[in-house]
Scaffold this motif. Structure first.
Motif, short mmCIF file in Angstrom:
data_model
loop_
_atom_site.label_atom_id
_atom_site.label_comp_id
_atom_site.label_asym_id
_atom_site.label_seq_id
_atom_site.Cartn_x
_atom_site.Cartn_y
_atom_site.Cartn_z
N LEU A 1 15.98 -102.01 10.95
CA LEU A 1 16.65 -100.89 10.29
C LEU A 1 16.85 -99.74 11.27
N THR A 2 17.90 -98.98 11.04
CA THR A 2 18.15 -97.78 11.85
C THR A 2 17.24 -96.67 11.36
N GLU A 3 17.14 -95.60 12.14
CA GLU A 3 16.32 -94.46 11.73
C GLU A 3 16.82 -93.86 10.42
N GLN A 4 18.12 -93.82 10.23
CA GLN A 4 18.70 -93.30 8.99
C GLN A 4 18.27 -94.15 7.79
N GLU A 5 18.18 -95.46 7.98
CA GLU A 5 17.76 -96.35 6.90
C GLU A 5 16.26 -96.28 6.64
N THR A 6 15.46 -96.14 7.69
CA THR A 6 14.01 -96.07 7.50
C THR A 6 13.58 -94.79 6.81
N ASP A 7 14.37 -93.72 6.92
CA ASP A 7 14.04 -92.47 6.23
C ASP A 7 14.08 -92.63 4.72
N LYS A 8 14.69 -93.72 4.23
CA LYS A 8 14.84 -93.94 2.79
C LYS A 8 13.83 -94.93 2.23
N ILE A 9 12.87 -95.38 3.04
CA ILE A 9 11.87 -96.30 2.50
C ILE A 9 10.94 -95.51 1.58
N PRO A 10 10.41 -96.15 0.52
CA PRO A 10 9.63 -95.41 -0.48
C PRO A 10 8.52 -94.51 0.03
N PRO A 11 7.66 -94.92 0.99
CA PRO A 11 6.60 -93.98 1.42
C PRO A 11 7.16 -92.67 1.98
N LEU B 1 10.37 -91.50 1.46
CA LEU B 1 11.19 -90.85 0.44
C LEU B 1 10.33 -90.06 -0.53
N ALA B 2 9.20 -90.61 -0.94
CA ALA B 2 8.29 -89.88 -1.84
C ALA B 2 7.75 -88.63 -1.17
N LEU B 3 7.48 -88.73 0.11
CA LEU B 3 6.97 -87.60 0.88
C LEU B 3 7.99 -86.48 0.97
N HIS B 4 9.24 -86.81 1.29
CA HIS B 4 10.27 -85.80 1.50
C HIS B 4 10.91 -85.30 0.21
N SER B 5 11.03 -86.16 -0.79
CA SER B 5 11.66 -85.75 -2.05
C SER B 5 10.66 -85.13 -3.02
N GLU B 6 9.36 -85.35 -2.75
CA GLU B 6 8.28 -84.88 -3.62
C GLU B 6 8.38 -85.49 -5.01
N ARG B 7 8.89 -86.73 -5.08
CA ARG B 7 9.04 -87.46 -6.34
C ARG B 7 8.63 -88.92 -6.14
N LEU B 8 8.47 -89.63 -7.26
CA LEU B 8 8.22 -91.06 -7.19
C LEU B 8 9.39 -91.75 -6.51
N ALA B 9 9.09 -92.82 -5.78
CA ALA B 9 10.13 -93.59 -5.12
C ALA B 9 9.77 -95.07 -5.20
N ARG B 10 10.80 -95.89 -5.38
CA ARG B 10 10.57 -97.33 -5.45
C ARG B 10 11.71 -98.05 -4.76
N GLY B 11 11.39 -99.13 -4.09
CA GLY B 11 12.42 -99.91 -3.43
C GLY B 11 11.88 -101.18 -2.84
N LEU B 12 12.80 -102.04 -2.42
CA LEU B 12 12.44 -103.28 -1.77
C LEU B 12 12.52 -103.10 -0.26
N LEU B 13 11.56 -103.69 0.42
CA LEU B 13 11.53 -103.67 1.88
C LEU B 13 11.50 -105.12 2.35
N ARG B 14 12.07 -105.35 3.50
CA ARG B 14 11.95 -106.66 4.12
C ARG B 14 11.17 -106.45 5.42
N VAL B 15 10.00 -107.05 5.47
CA VAL B 15 9.08 -106.88 6.59
C VAL B 15 9.08 -108.16 7.41
N GLN B 16 9.19 -108.00 8.71
CA GLN B 16 9.22 -109.16 9.59
C GLN B 16 8.00 -109.12 10.51
N GLY B 17 7.25 -110.21 10.49
CA GLY B 17 6.09 -110.33 11.37
C GLY B 17 6.52 -110.77 12.76
N ALA B 18 5.62 -110.65 13.70
CA ALA B 18 5.91 -111.05 15.07
C ALA B 18 6.17 -112.56 15.13
#
Length: 151
Positions: A91-101, A103-120
C-alpha cells in the motif's frame, strides 16, 4: 460469522489515592490487558508507536514476537500491508493512513476495515478484519486500540 457474547460486571473503580499517570491510568490498563490477551489485538500511542500487542496479534499480522514490535512505529515494525489485487503490491502512504488503527487515532472515532497482510516469503496475503477505537487519557486521544480477526 463472528459470535460475540457480552456480560455485565461491576465497573473497575481504582482505590482512592491510586495514581492516574499513564502507567496506572486508562492507557496503562489497556496496555497490560493487550499484552496478556489471548485475542489478536494491538495498542498504539498518539505517535503510532506500538505500546502493546498480543502474541496472537503478532502471529496473525506476521510480525514475529511482541518484543520485536513494541516500541517501534506501527508501519516500520515489519507490518506489510498489500492491496487486494491478484498480484498484491504494498500500500502507498496515502492508503496506509486509512487503516483502522490510524484512522481511529486521527478521526477520534471508531474505525473498521479489511486489511490484507503479507508475511515474509508468501505470495498471497491474509485478509484481516480490524476494529479500532480511540483510547483517551485526560480527555485527549492518547492512542488507539484494535482487535483483529482472520476472514
Amino acid at each position: 460469522m463472528a459470535h460475540v457474547e457480552l456480560s455485565l460486571s461491576e465497573a473497575f473503580v481504582p482505590a482512592p489515592g491510586t495514581p492516574t499517570e499513564q502507567g496506572s491510568g486508562n492507557f496503562g490498563q489497556w496496555s497490560d490487558t493487550v499484552s496478556r490477551a489471548a485475542e489478536p489485538c494491538l495498542l498504539i500511542d498518539a505517535e503510532t508507536t506500538v505500546v502493546a500487542i498480543s502474541s496472537s496479534g503478532c502471529e496473525l499480522l506476521c510480525l514475529g514476537a511482541p518484543e520485536d514490535v513494541i516500541g517501534r512505529p506501527l508501519l516500520e515494525g515489519g507490518l506489510r500491508l498489500v492491496d487486494f489485487t491478484a498480484k498484491p503490491s504494498e500500500l502507498t502512504e496515502q492508503e496506509t493512513d486509512k487503516i483502522p488503527p490510524l484512522l481511529a487515532l486521527h478521526s477520534e472515532r471508531l474505525a473498521r476495515g479489511l486489511l490484507r497482510v503479507q508475511g515474509a516469503g508468501t505470495d498471497a496475503g491474509t485478509t484481516v478484519d480490524a476494529i479500532s477505537t480511540p483510547v483517551l487519557a485526560h480527555g485527549e486521544v492518547a492512542g488507539s486500540l484494535t482487535f483483529f480477526s482472520a476472514v
